[in-house]
Design a protein around this motif. Structure first.
Motif, PDB file in Angstrom:
ATOM      1  N   SER A   1       9.302  -3.086   7.097  1.00 60.05           N
ATOM      2  CA  SER A   1       8.665  -2.539   8.281  1.00 60.05           C
ATOM      3  C   SER A   1       7.941  -3.582   9.099  1.00 60.05           C
ATOM      4  O   SER A   1       7.595  -3.360  10.245  1.00 60.05           O
TER       5      SER A   1
ATOM      6  N   ARG B   1      14.432   2.406   6.540  1.00 58.07           N
ATOM      7  CA  ARG B   1      13.514   3.138   5.666  1.00 58.07           C
ATOM      8  C   ARG B   1      14.199   4.359   5.058  1.00 58.07           C
ATOM      9  O   ARG B   1      14.077   4.630   3.869  1.00 58.07           O
TER      10      ARG B   1
ATOM     11  N   THR C   1       6.136   7.193   7.504  1.00 58.74           N
ATOM     12  CA  THR C   1       5.985   5.869   8.102  1.00 58.74           C
ATOM     13  C   THR C   1       4.948   5.897   9.222  1.00 58.74           C
ATOM     14  O   THR C   1       4.107   4.992   9.330  1.00 58.74           O
TER      15      THR C   1
ATOM     16  N   SER D   1      10.757  10.720   6.079  1.00 58.54           N
ATOM     17  CA  SER D   1      10.584   9.272   6.193  1.00 58.54           C
ATOM     18  C   SER D   1       9.848   8.906   7.475  1.00 58.54           C
ATOM     19  O   SER D   1       8.956   8.048   7.469  1.00 58.54           O
TER      20      SER D   1
ATOM     21  N   GLY E   1      13.241  -1.763   1.090  1.00 61.50           N
ATOM     22  CA  GLY E   1      12.437  -0.797   1.819  1.00 61.50           C
ATOM     23  C   GLY E   1      11.228  -1.402   2.483  1.00 61.50           C
ATOM     24  O   GLY E   1      10.566  -0.754   3.273  1.00 61.50           O
TER      25      GLY E   1
END
Length: 647
Positions: free
Chosen positions: A39, A64, A97, A93, A36
């Motif tokens: 990013s 994600r 984010t 999500s 996860g």
């Protein structure tokens, strides 16, 4: 205010919703899966959102969502991606984010800096990255990074982002009780009671109707294609290497057994063990006095307690061990004395000791032949573990040198296997009778974390060092089967839906009559449907709050209605429709119940803190600038739920 009341009634207080995304980091490391945390990876795919100068891509968002879905599946084993997305998983999500990236950019713009030392501390604190001694293990960390195809820089960037977010939101999570005059109406609301009735029009009570035509089946199939779409599947190539597989080739030789016996000769030599009762005294005079009493016949326990001491019993202790705990002279004396003899006082490491010998046990030694089974088992285990480790390292180096799955398997003379096209939870939709074994799920997870053309991965399989070599053979896109292939199922679903619609029309007619003044029992009787008896329902808002998510839907609906009105409620699984009628509302008054008012003040303070947090993050998003690409978001949604493949 209405949303405030709803949150209070449903006990959803004290939640800082903005930072749910931070849990991913801790959960991912705890599960030894940091997938996860990608990013910060090189952005690929179309942009789904632009947050200030940062672009969030389709690939990042999809990864994600997949990571969060896997975490959610730990609590709900039957959860699949379609259900997760349809219940808000994708939107949640995306927003979490965006919030995290917006907070990070805002913090950096204000001059916030996260030190390397702070990030080091976060990484070192994860239990899964610690050795048995509780210290950070760099090798474990590097293995995790390699398994998930991440870099140290990427992980550090995510941790830095989370720390900035936590610092910005720290004050927002602090709740202060609201004034009494503001809390009283809400506290009184919790004491409100309602009484009503509920009746049901079941789908199964409807007439069966004519068989559906081909046109009806085709239209129904097209309109509900998501229901029949099989999510993305993957064909996996793998080879498993276990401890048991190598046992035959790691049996120790006679020379190795003999050498091990010699190295552990002391362990197999005859030995003597004694049970000793000892008392430690601080000075020579006190020790002499106690020894005299014991040698005169006073039990050592009695003499010790008379002196305010408690004797210690050492059971089955060997001479060398006892010498290390006390002194060589005391051990010599204690192991030279007969059973029942009293030794001392002699100086030990802690003072002057008086010792009584309570038992003597002679332990026979073992010859090489007698010790051989034990030695062979231990040597085989050790050699196998080392062979497994060596093979793992060799394969790891080969993969780093771009070796393919086929080359690795051929080089190590392993047996490769290929799975059918599996879903992400290991199921084969073409064979519902077979389920993936729990110990095989890491292989499936590794394959679903890979992309087409990726190098094979090494996946731990057990606590003995066993592992699997996993390669992604091919990806089967999400797609719906041909209409002809599943026509009977679609026809059945069409018939059920037709009955559901008919039941809704009858139910809506009953509600219309009730709201015009017809008694509920009379309205049901006029429908002509053989329905279950009408049931009374009643409760207080406090009961609803204490029940949390376990409140029956008709009861929850009754608390959103106006007195002397009816409402329609669809039941799950096409069961039919409920008609809820509210007879009476009994207003509450908490003026004389200070405990409820005080609890409400505290809860409202938490809810308001959450409101402030949402407003704060919203203001930051507006200042940083957030633009969403609805088309790209729809593309991600379609890919995750299989709509893209079906279309």
């Amino acid at each position: 205010m209405l949303s405030l009341i709803r949150r209070l009634i449903n006990s959803k207080v004290g939640l800082i919703i903005t930072f749910a995304f931070l849990a991913i980091i801790g959960l991912a490391f705890a599960a030894t899966d940091i997938n996860g945390l990608n990013s910060a990876a090189t952005p690929t795919g179309d942009t789904v959102a632009t947050i200030g100068k940062r672009k969030l891509t389709e690939t990042e968002l999809r990864s994600r969502v997949q990571s969060e879905m896997e975490n959610a599946r730990q609590q709900q084993p039957g959860l699949d991606m379609i259900s997760f997305v349809n219940n808000g998983g994708l939107d949640g999500s995306l927003n979490r984010t965006i919030d995290g990236l917006a907070l990070e950019q805002y913090g950096l713009a204000q001059g916030m800096v996260v030190s390397k030392r702070a990030i080091d501390g976060q990484i070192a604190s994860f239990p899964s990255l610690q050795s048995l001694d509780g210290k950070f293990n760099q090798k474990l960390y590097e293995q995790l990074l390699a398994q998930q195809r991440l870099t140290d820089q990427q992980v550090r960037a995510d941790i830095a982002r989370s720390i900035i977010g936590q610092q910005l939101m720290a004050q927002m999570g602090r709740a202060n009780p609201v004034p009494l005059q503001l809390a009283l109406p809400y506290a009184s609301l919790l004491l409100e009671k309602r009484e009503g009735q509920v009746g049901f029009i079941p789908t199964r009570a409807m007439a069966e109707g004519a068989p559906p035509t081909d046109a009806e089946v085709a239209t129904f199939y097209k309109r509900n294609i998501a229901r029949y779409t099989v999510p993305e599947r993957r064909v996996i190539r793998y080879a498993i290497v276990t401890h048991d597989q190598l046992k035959g080739s790691t049996t120790p030789t006679e020379a190795e057994v003999a050498a091990a016996y010699q190295a552990q000769r002391a362990k197999y030599a005859p030995t003597e063990k004694r049970t000793l009762v000892q008392v430690i005294l601080a000075d020579q005079a006190s020790a002499n006095a106690l020894a005299a009493k014991v040698k005169a016949g006073t039990p050592i326990e009695t003499a010790a307690r008379a002196a305010g001491l408690e004797p210690a019993t050492l059971t089955a202790v060997e001479k060398a061990t006892y010498a290390g705990q006390s002194s060589a002279a005391l051990a010599d004396a204690a192991f030279a004395a007969a059973k029942g003899a009293v030794v001392g006082p002699l100086r030990s490491a802690l003072g002057f000791a008086v010792v009584r010998v309570d038992a003597i046990e002679q332990v026979a030694g073992k010859t090489l032949e007698q010790a051989k089974p034990e030695l062979i088992a231990a040597l085989t285990k050790d050699k196998t573990a080392r062979a497994l480790s060596a093979m793992h390292d060799t394969i790891d180096e080969a993969i780093a040198d771009k070796a393919t799955f086929a080359e690795v398997v051929a080089d190590q003379k392993l047996t490769a296997q290929v799975t059918p096209a599996l879903l992400s939870d290991g199921r084969n939709p073409d064979d519902a009778t077979v389920k993936a074994a729990p110990d095989f799920l890491p292989v499936v997870a590794a394959a679903f974390a890979a992309e087409q053309g990726d190098s094979p991965q090494l996946v731990p399989m057990d606590q003995e060092g066993g592992f699997a070599i996993v390669g992604l053979d091919r990806v089967v896109p999400a797609t719906a089967p041909a209409l002809a292939q599943i026509r009977p199922a679609i026809a059945r679903d069409f018939a059920i839906d037709r009955a559901r619609v008919a039941a809704r029309k009858i139910s809506a007619d009953i509600v219309a009559k009730i709201n015009k003044g017809t008694p509920i029992a009379q309205a049901f009787a006029q429908s002509g449907v053989k329905a279950p008896p009408i049931q009374p329902i009643n409760a207080s808002r406090a009961q609803l709050a204490s029940a949390g998510r376990n409140v029956p839907a008709p009861l929850a609906l009754m608390f959103s209605m106006t007195e002397k009105t009816g409402k329609l409620l669809e039941l799950g699984n096409n069961e039919g429709w409920a008609i809820v009628y509210l007879n009476h509302i009994e207003r509450g008054n908490a003026a004389n119940q200070p405990n409820i008012v005080q609890a409400t003040r505290a809860d409202l303070g938490k809810v308001l803190s959450n409101e402030y947090a949402e407003q704060f993050v919203g203001a930051i998003r507006r200042q940083v600038g957030v633009k969403k690409n609805d088309k790209a978001i729809a593309t991600v949604r379609a890919a995750l739920t299989g709509q893209g493949g079906a279309n």
